[in-house]
Motif scaffolding. Structure first.
Motif, PDB file in Angstrom:
ATOM      1  N   SER A  85       0.648  -1.120  -0.309  1.00  0.00           N
ATOM      2  CA  SER A  85       0.356   0.155   0.270  1.00  0.00           C
ATOM      3  C   SER A  85       1.000   1.635  -0.095  1.00  0.00           C
ATOM      4  O   SER A  85       1.083   2.235  -0.801  1.00  0.00           O
ATOM      5  CB  SER A  85      -1.487   0.298   1.528  1.00  0.00           C
ATOM      6  OG  SER A  85      -2.193   1.045   1.109  1.00  0.00           O
ATOM      7  N   GLN A  89       1.337   4.469  -2.755  1.00  0.00           N
ATOM      8  CA  GLN A  89       1.004   5.340  -2.132  1.00  0.00           C
ATOM      9  C   GLN A  89       1.921   6.523  -2.555  1.00  0.00           C
ATOM     10  O   GLN A  89       1.605   7.760  -3.431  1.00  0.00           O
ATOM     11  CB  GLN A  89       0.130   5.617  -0.744  1.00  0.00           C
ATOM     12  CG  GLN A  89      -0.716   5.371  -0.192  1.00  0.00           C
ATOM     13  CD  GLN A  89      -0.720   5.616   0.999  1.00  0.00           C
ATOM     14  OE1 GLN A  89      -1.438   6.416   1.293  1.00  0.00           O
ATOM     15  NE2 GLN A  89      -0.916   4.284   1.418  1.00  0.00           N
ATOM     16  N   THR A  92       1.903   7.031  -6.734  1.00  0.00           N
ATOM     17  CA  THR A  92       0.253   7.722  -6.876  1.00  0.00           C
ATOM     18  C   THR A  92       1.673   9.614  -7.387  1.00  0.00           C
ATOM     19  O   THR A  92       1.517  10.289  -8.160  1.00  0.00           O
ATOM     20  CB  THR A  92       0.179   7.950  -6.444  1.00  0.00           C
ATOM     21  OG1 THR A  92      -0.886   6.427  -5.659  1.00  0.00           O
ATOM     22  CG2 THR A  92      -1.321   9.162  -6.209  1.00  0.00           C
ATOM     23  N   LYS A  93       2.219   9.818  -6.001  1.00  0.00           N
ATOM     24  CA  LYS A  93       3.074  10.811  -6.722  1.00  0.00           C
ATOM     25  C   LYS A  93       4.083  10.798  -7.209  1.00  0.00           C
ATOM     26  O   LYS A  93       4.263  12.198  -7.634  1.00  0.00           O
ATOM     27  CB  LYS A  93       4.110  11.021  -4.910  1.00  0.00           C
ATOM     28  CG  LYS A  93       3.169  11.521  -3.548  1.00  0.00           C
ATOM     29  CD  LYS A  93       3.934  10.941  -2.670  1.00  0.00           C
ATOM     30  CE  LYS A  93       3.301  11.206  -0.884  1.00  0.00           C
ATOM     31  NZ  LYS A  93       3.842  11.011   0.245  1.00  0.00           N
ATOM     32  N   GLN A  96       1.473  11.787 -10.649  1.00  0.00           N
ATOM     33  CA  GLN A  96       0.942  13.568 -10.445  1.00  0.00           C
ATOM     34  C   GLN A  96       2.466  14.088 -10.877  1.00  0.00           C
ATOM     35  O   GLN A  96       2.062  15.120 -11.906  1.00  0.00           O
ATOM     36  CB  GLN A  96       0.569  13.459  -9.139  1.00  0.00           C
ATOM     37  CG  GLN A  96      -0.513  14.642  -8.694  1.00  0.00           C
ATOM     38  CD  GLN A  96      -1.508  14.639  -7.789  1.00  0.00           C
ATOM     39  OE1 GLN A  96      -0.469  13.888  -6.972  1.00  0.00           O
ATOM     40  NE2 GLN A  96      -2.173  15.686  -7.551  1.00  0.00           N
ATOM     41  N   SER A 112      -0.990  -2.123  -8.625  1.00  0.00           N
ATOM     42  CA  SER A 112      -2.331  -1.932  -8.198  1.00  0.00           C
ATOM     43  C   SER A 112      -2.465  -3.278  -8.635  1.00  0.00           C
ATOM     44  O   SER A 112      -3.563  -3.900  -7.791  1.00  0.00           O
ATOM     45  CB  SER A 112      -3.041  -1.594  -9.181  1.00  0.00           C
ATOM     46  OG  SER A 112      -3.468  -2.023 -10.865  1.00  0.00           O
ATOM     47  N   GLU A 142      -9.396   1.978  -1.658  1.00  0.00           N
ATOM     48  CA  GLU A 142      -9.419   3.694  -2.013  1.00  0.00           C
ATOM     49  C   GLU A 142      -7.740   4.199  -2.568  1.00  0.00           C
ATOM     50  O   GLU A 142      -7.683   4.810  -2.755  1.00  0.00           O
ATOM     51  CB  GLU A 142      -9.893   4.157   0.102  1.00  0.00           C
ATOM     52  CG  GLU A 142     -11.155   4.335   0.598  1.00  0.00           C
ATOM     53  CD  GLU A 142     -10.474   3.629   2.159  1.00  0.00           C
ATOM     54  OE1 GLU A 142      -9.971   4.324   2.684  1.00  0.00           O
ATOM     55  OE2 GLU A 142     -11.866   3.745   2.314  1.00  0.00           O
ATOM     56  N   CYS A 143      -6.568   2.960  -2.036  1.00  0.00           N
ATOM     57  CA  CYS A 143      -5.532   3.108  -3.085  1.00  0.00           C
ATOM     58  C   CYS A 143      -4.952   3.523  -4.154  1.00  0.00           C
ATOM     59  O   CYS A 143      -5.043   4.654  -4.152  1.00  0.00           O
ATOM     60  CB  CYS A 143      -4.709   2.183  -1.935  1.00  0.00           C
ATOM     61  SG  CYS A 143      -2.775   2.632  -2.000  1.00  0.00           S
ATOM     62  N   GLY A 146      -6.539   7.149  -5.994  1.00  0.00           N
ATOM     63  CA  GLY A 146      -6.313   7.376  -6.024  1.00  0.00           C
ATOM     64  C   GLY A 146      -5.055   8.106  -7.583  1.00  0.00           C
ATOM     65  O   GLY A 146      -5.108   9.034  -7.806  1.00  0.00           O
ATOM     66  N   CYS A 147      -4.718   6.817  -7.896  1.00  0.00           N
ATOM     67  CA  CYS A 147      -3.762   6.735  -8.922  1.00  0.00           C
ATOM     68  C   CYS A 147      -5.729   6.783 -10.507  1.00  0.00           C
ATOM     69  O   CYS A 147      -4.905   7.577 -11.118  1.00  0.00           O
ATOM     70  CB  CYS A 147      -3.992   5.227  -9.327  1.00  0.00           C
ATOM     71  SG  CYS A 147      -2.577   4.556  -8.460  1.00  0.00           S
ATOM     72  N   ARG A 149      -7.870   8.530 -10.131  1.00  0.00           N
ATOM     73  CA  ARG A 149      -8.193  10.198 -10.041  1.00  0.00           C
ATOM     74  C   ARG A 149      -6.995  10.911 -10.364  1.00  0.00           C
ATOM     75  O   ARG A 149      -7.693  11.884 -11.658  1.00  0.00           O
ATOM     76  CB  ARG A 149      -8.291  10.568  -8.826  1.00  0.00           C
ATOM     77  CG  ARG A 149      -9.626  10.490  -8.428  1.00  0.00           C
ATOM     78  CD  ARG A 149      -9.482  11.205  -6.973  1.00  0.00           C
ATOM     79  NE  ARG A 149     -11.075  10.941  -5.656  1.00  0.00           N
ATOM     80  CZ  ARG A 149     -10.726   9.576  -5.042  1.00  0.00           C
ATOM     81  NH1 ARG A 149      -9.588   9.112  -4.143  1.00  0.00           N
ATOM     82  NH2 ARG A 149     -11.634   9.284  -3.966  1.00  0.00           N
ATOM     83  N   ILE A 150      -6.077  10.765 -10.711  1.00  0.00           N
ATOM     84  CA  ILE A 150      -4.840  11.309 -11.213  1.00  0.00           C
ATOM     85  C   ILE A 150      -5.479  11.223 -12.204  1.00  0.00           C
ATOM     86  O   ILE A 150      -4.646  11.610 -13.503  1.00  0.00           O
ATOM     87  CB  ILE A 150      -3.216  10.884 -11.079  1.00  0.00           C
ATOM     88  CG1 ILE A 150      -3.099  11.374  -9.329  1.00  0.00           C
ATOM     89  CG2 ILE A 150      -2.279  11.460 -12.261  1.00  0.00           C
ATOM     90  CD1 ILE A 150      -2.197  10.386  -9.016  1.00  0.00           C
TER      91      ILE A 150
END
Length: 396
Positions: A85, A89, A92-93, A96, A112, A142-143, A146-147, A149-150
């Motif tokens: 996880s 995350q 994901t940064k 982005q 993922s 939820e994790c 995050g990907c 949404r980007i």
């Protein structure tokens, strides 16, 4: 394998990172690749050696990955989940920060999918009294969001560089989680996002098959059988002929949908994909043999429940009622059918019903458009239309 020590492994990672080779990085950050099985990659504290070879931010991903392999190697999937996880995350940064690039999408696909797999293993290892079923899978979703949404927020229209190309792969992973934890309502905004995407038809065939399989299943549970037929049929027809396991899985949901729409499945197809549990059911429904239908439901109850289709299959009983009443209509050769005659037919086939219950069954059939007519309560008769009183199920 082309390498046997961690130093060589890290050198491969470093070259791939420098050349923006997302495909290679995805392979060597996967828990399913050959290196993941080798004990010398199961490192409890890999920070020092990783920092010697790798720059930031890729070093952080590799540290989490190697520590995750260590936890999995000792059977600690709860810790492995936390590490995977954290890896997602951290990625994901990175995703982005890559404003005008999408070369790292293959990494996203791999990590993922791995997160979902590890979350499921963590679910099986829950020990705390405060751990609720589905908690790890829900957190994993939820994790992954995050990907998602980007990717969804990328407004570029060039399909070569946009991150929106990664949306369907993430949606498919989220579908797998939501179906597992029985939160199908969360699929709706994801479906809306894909259906409104200008890249909807450009995703890979394998991704589209998986997507349509899950959307078809959701439509089935929403009682939208025509939509379910459309999506599941696409998945079945486009699934590779050698993928027998996947075709069988699709067929398990497609067969009851087809039957609810009035189509009769082919025995040869059912036999080919080892789902003959449906064949006797097909015969019972077509014949309107309710006694046989009940016996089949009892006989194959475990199979239907395990596949999550018991309630859907049980809805076929209304089709069996319709076919039985059609037989009564043909035998009596009248457009005014006594309710007592229908009750007698039901009782003959093992149904414990009275006149009122028989009328309720008829009323349901009329409301669903499976019989054209009305009930004359005063005369206790079912008055059916003189034109096509039992319309084809495909038109209802």
């Amino acid at each position: 394998m082309a390498f046997m020590n961690v130093a060589n492994y890290l050198q491969i990672i470093e070259r791939a990172w420098r050349s923006c080779n997302g495909q290679t990085l995805s392979i060597f950050l996967s828990i399913r690749h050959d290196h993941a099985k080798l004990k010398n990659y199961h490192i409890e504290s890999p920070e020092n050696i990783v920092e010697k070879f790798l720059p930031a931010p890729i070093d952080e991903l590799v540290v989490y990955h190697l520590k995750c392999l260590y936890s999995m190697g000792i059977g600690d999937f709860l810790t492995a989940y936390q590490l995977q996880s954290a890896l997602v995350q951290a990625f994901t940064k990175i995703l982005q920060a890559q404003k005008d690039e999408n070369w790292s999408l293959p990494i996203m696909y791999t990590i993922s999918s791995d997160l979902r797999v590890i979350a499921q293993q963590a679910e099986n290892q829950r020990v705390g009294v405060n751990d609720k079923p589905g908690e790890y899978l829900e957190k994993a979703a939820e994790c992954l969001m995050g990907c998602f949404r980007i990717c969804a927020a990328d407004n570029r229209t060039d399909d070569r560089d946009t991150k929106r190309k990664g949306m369907m792969a993430l949606v498919n992973q989220l579908f797998k989680v939501y179906f597992r934890i029985n939160k199908l309502h969360l699929c709706k905004p994801l479906i809306r996002a894909i259906e409104s995407s200008p890249f909807k038809d450009t995703f890979s065939l394998s991704q589209q098959i998986t997507y349509r399989y899950f959307v078809g299943r959701k439509a089935m549970f929403d009682s939208d059988y025509k939509a379910a037929d459309k999506y599941l049929s696409y998945a079945f027809e486009n699934c590779h002929k050698l993928s027998r396991k996947n075709k069988r899985l699709i067929l398990i949901y497609l067969v009851p949908v087809k039957m609810l729409l009035g189509y009769t499945p082919n025995r040869v197809v059912l036999e080919k994909y080892n789902v003959l549990e449906f064949w006797d059911l097909v015969q019972a429904v077509c014949q309107g043999n309710l006694k046989w239908f009940d016996e089949i439901m009892e006989k194959h109850e475990i199979f239907f429940i395990h596949c999550g289709i018991y309630l859907i299959v049980d809805k076929l009983k209304i089709v069996a009622y319709r076919n039985l009443f059609k037989k009564v209509y043909l035998i009596l050769n009248t457009h005014q059918i006594p309710v007592e005659s229908l009750q007698t037919a039901l009782e003959f086939l093992g149904q414990d019903v009275d006149l009122d219950e028989t009328q309720c069954i008829v009323a349901n059939l009329i409301n669903e458009g499976k019989i054209k007519g009305y009930i004359s309560h005063q005369h206790r008769k079912v008055v059916v239309s003189k034109q096509n009183p039992f319309p084809p199920l495909t038109s209802t």
